[in-house]
Design an enzyme around this catalytic site. Structure first.
Site, short mmCIF file in Angstrom:
data_model
loop_
_atom_site.label_atom_id
_atom_site.label_comp_id
_atom_site.label_asym_id
_atom_site.label_seq_id
_atom_site.Cartn_x
_atom_site.Cartn_y
_atom_site.Cartn_z
N LYS A 1 93.71 54.88 -31.64
CA LYS A 1 92.69 55.23 -30.63
C LYS A 1 93.50 54.73 -29.06
CE LYS A 1 87.99 54.11 -29.14
NZ LYS A 1 86.71 53.51 -29.71
N SER B 1 82.70 56.17 -30.01
CA SER B 1 83.69 56.56 -28.95
C SER B 1 85.12 56.86 -29.72
CB SER B 1 84.24 55.40 -27.89
OG SER B 1 84.19 54.36 -28.75
N SER C 1 81.28 52.90 -32.89
CA SER C 1 82.17 53.77 -32.50
C SER C 1 83.29 54.36 -33.46
CB SER C 1 83.14 53.29 -31.02
OG SER C 1 82.21 53.49 -30.13
#
Lengths: 445, 445
Positions: free
Chosen positions: A86, A161, A185
């Protein structure tokens, strides 16, 4: 997966299987890396899962991994496995933009500790994945380089996210990806994209080198095709011995928490998730929460206060660099009072005690991961079970309690609703991750 | 003491001496209690140190204490000793008004844990002492029943918030009194009234049954005529064995912290305080603080946020019941932002690490207790070393760092300036209270 989803090389392969094939000489790290790079090339334009791809670095690392294996050096279950990271986690030499114009062009100068551990475990880092701006949102569709798109329907959100990591694994571009999880997330994109997402216990994996959202709620987690893969990656990330405890999860007591006690939930989704628990050896019973109000009060007061502490100067100096979505929420966050933060901390203490008590009565807790399936990109309001709700709340309501409690939780695919994946969430005790993931593995299977 | 100060029976007697005389049959708990009651009757009208006196309860407890001692039951160093308790601490059956119109007429239904321990140690509770309203202020002159007055000059403040306890001990009305200390509220009145005031390490004495000001900074402490008396009372309050460790304090290294690094300080006061350290066996050297800004930022953000969390509903519903002074500060406290509280907590963590390091280099730290001597009642501004300052800041600047760090600290009389007492503050390591108080004892002596 539904019929028309992108199906990259890894869409039906687990790291566990690949590890065996690598050691049997049936494939190589270079071959797997090339497979990952081609899948990204083929599918990513439509999904926007990746923000950066490190073709050269990945192939070099893969060659080294192959040479090591050939020479008798075996770094464990992730040796030679392509992994995506990420884009709020530092990978030395790669861009790290946090999904934000504030960090446009920013390149990390060192590895985050979790990345260092992945490398030490022989993993091949292929690139960085799209994040909701500064990880501050569960939809995955606000970022300065655009939204990540759901492989099951590219007009819909991945969830966030860690949306890029969810899409990348779901589309078979990589078999494993790192995410972070402050209120859900990792688990939310796992649920919405139909993969497994695991958030360890708070503090189990170091967050050094990870851009903070809310330091006392932030966790590093993993997304993969199987719970067994999550377990292998978790043990590497947490610095644990690769051998699991041997807990098989063949019998376990599971407390079902009615999601409506936290937020209105699509009743079909609830039925689908609960049905996935009908597995031999699991004794399921209903469990009621004592004071769910503490969850909302505690989570919001802490997340908002910590988030604004991380952003105050940026908001003051360059508000125009935020998306409207995130700027508006940061400003709301900045209005949280100190005394509300104090009460939020007290609410967290009470909630932790309650969760600790619940988990002394049963081995695991279970509930859906989200209250709705993937919504359309950009949508902010939704009707759930006849009630108007905001999409953010409907996504995060069932995952955030376990960040607040700091206990490990995993989302596993539990079927589909209208062709879109449904996630079942299992919550366990810190220190009993092997049981949690063994049960999760039996459900996915 | 200066010439004209009230001199009640206890003005030159320590509990240590009284304990010996009780056991030698030279006095009785009833006689001591009557002496306390007469001194209160004689002097309290001019000082307003007491908010309630429990004549009957005290005499009954004294009779019981005498009977026990006669029967061979010895409850230790406080057996038969008259003690006063600050009026934010619950004593069953006595009024507990917190210095506030909000609690006018309120009577406690149970004992605070510290009071329970005093009783179990045979102490005789004679009454409750005046507090700055809700303990939220270091002057001791804002309370719904009026200010406590300094025995050295009744037109001046006692300091606060445990002002009544300071005046009661200084005027010889009782040999020992309980106070609480969130930012200096035991040590400041001790310094301004010329007695010894000891704040233990955070958490060493339970605060159950004490009205909270700022829970993570609140401490229960004691005021007495000698450091040895404080040590005896501390061991009872903390539930420790009455026998001290045997540390004599005959040699110790002391780090002198220049008070100017925290707040402008009267240079004569600084000289007076430092001169008191000139005692055989003490090796004094100068120590500099690394980042004193963390002290102010940390203390204010935490105290304000916690204080308002304790008062929010009262401020909303009955603001008129507060004095203007305290209401104004509570409103300011309520405006502290959550993100500032988060940064304050981080500042506290850094400060604690710094103090821990300083206290690994020397046995004790030392500095004046306050930046000024007792000011006139009601005065809010003062000139210190040529700088305009508010009285509150000048009183609290040197004591609050040790609440923030949670380490034990004691104020001892160190001489006079213009006839008003000067306090020297000594700060020690948690777990080394006996050394701290042994050194303090040599300085007072």
């Amino acid at each position: 997966m539904t019929r028309h989803s992108p199906a990259g090389f890894f869409h039906d392969r687990t790291t566990t299987e690949l590890a065996q094939r690598l050691r049997a000489g049936e494939t190589s790290a270079v071959a797997l890396t090339r497979a990952a790079l081609s899948a990204v090339e083929e599918f990513d334009a439509g999904l926007n899962a990746f923000t950066a791809v490190d073709r050269d670095g990945a192939l070099q690392a893969a060659e080294k991994a192959d040479a090591e294996l050939a020479g008798g050096t075996d770094r464990g279950p992730l040796h030679g496995i392509p992994v995506a990271v990420k884009d709020i986690i530092d990978v030395a030499g790669l861009p790290c933009e946090m999904g934000s114009a504030h960090f446009a062009g920013h390149v990390s100068t060192s590895d985050a500790e979790c990345v260092r551990r992945l490398r030490a475990g022989g993993a091949v880092l292929v690139g960085k994945t799209t994040t909701h701006e500064f990880a501050f949102g569960p939809t995955g569709d606000s970022a300065h380089r655009g939204p990540s798109r759901n492989p099951h329907d590219p007009t819909r959100i991945t969830g966030g996210s860690s949306g890029g990591s969810g899409a990348a694994v779901a589309a078979g571009m990589v078999p494993l990806a790192l995410g972070t999880d402050t209120g859900g997330s990792v688990r939310i994109p796992a649920a919405l994209c139909g993969v497994v997402g695991f958030k360890p216990a708070f503090g189990a994996v170091p967050t050094d080198g990870v851009f903070p959202l809310s330091q006392s709620l932030d966790h590093v987690g993993v997304l993969a095709r199987s719970a067994q893969d999550c377990r292998a990656a978790y043990r590497v990330l947490a610095g644990l011995d690769p051998e699991p405890s041997g807990e098989t999860g063949e019998t376990a007591t599971v407390g079902w928490v009615a999601p409506e006690s936290l937020h209105p939930t699509d009743p079909e989704l609830t039925r689908t998730a609960r049905a996935a628990l009908e597995v031999d050896g699991l004794a399921v019973r209903d469990i009621a929460l004592r004071d769910p109000k503490d969850v909302h009060r505690g989570f919001l007061g802490i997340q908002f206060s910590e988030a604004y502490a991380n952003h105050a100067e940026r908001v003051a100096e360059h508000p125009e660099r935020y998306t409207d979505d995130v700027l508006e929420r940061l400003r709301e966050a900045g209005r949280t009072a100190g005394w509300q933060h104090v009460r939020a901390l007290a609410a967290r203490d009470r909630w932790r005690r309650e969760v600790h008590e619940l988990l002394s009565e049963v081995d695991l807790l279970a509930m859906p991961t989200t209250c709705v399936v993937a919504t359309e990109l950009g949508r902010r309001e939704v009707t759930v079970a006849g009630t108007d709700a905001n999409v953010r709340g409907a996504l995060i309501a069932l995952t955030k309690p376990w960040n607040l409690a700091g206990v490990p939780a995993v989302s596993v695919p539990a079927g589909h609703l209208g062709g879109l994946p449904v996630g079942l969430q299992l919550i366990g005790r810190p220190g009993r991750e092997d049981l949690l993931l063994a049960v999760a593995d039996r459900i996915v299977g």
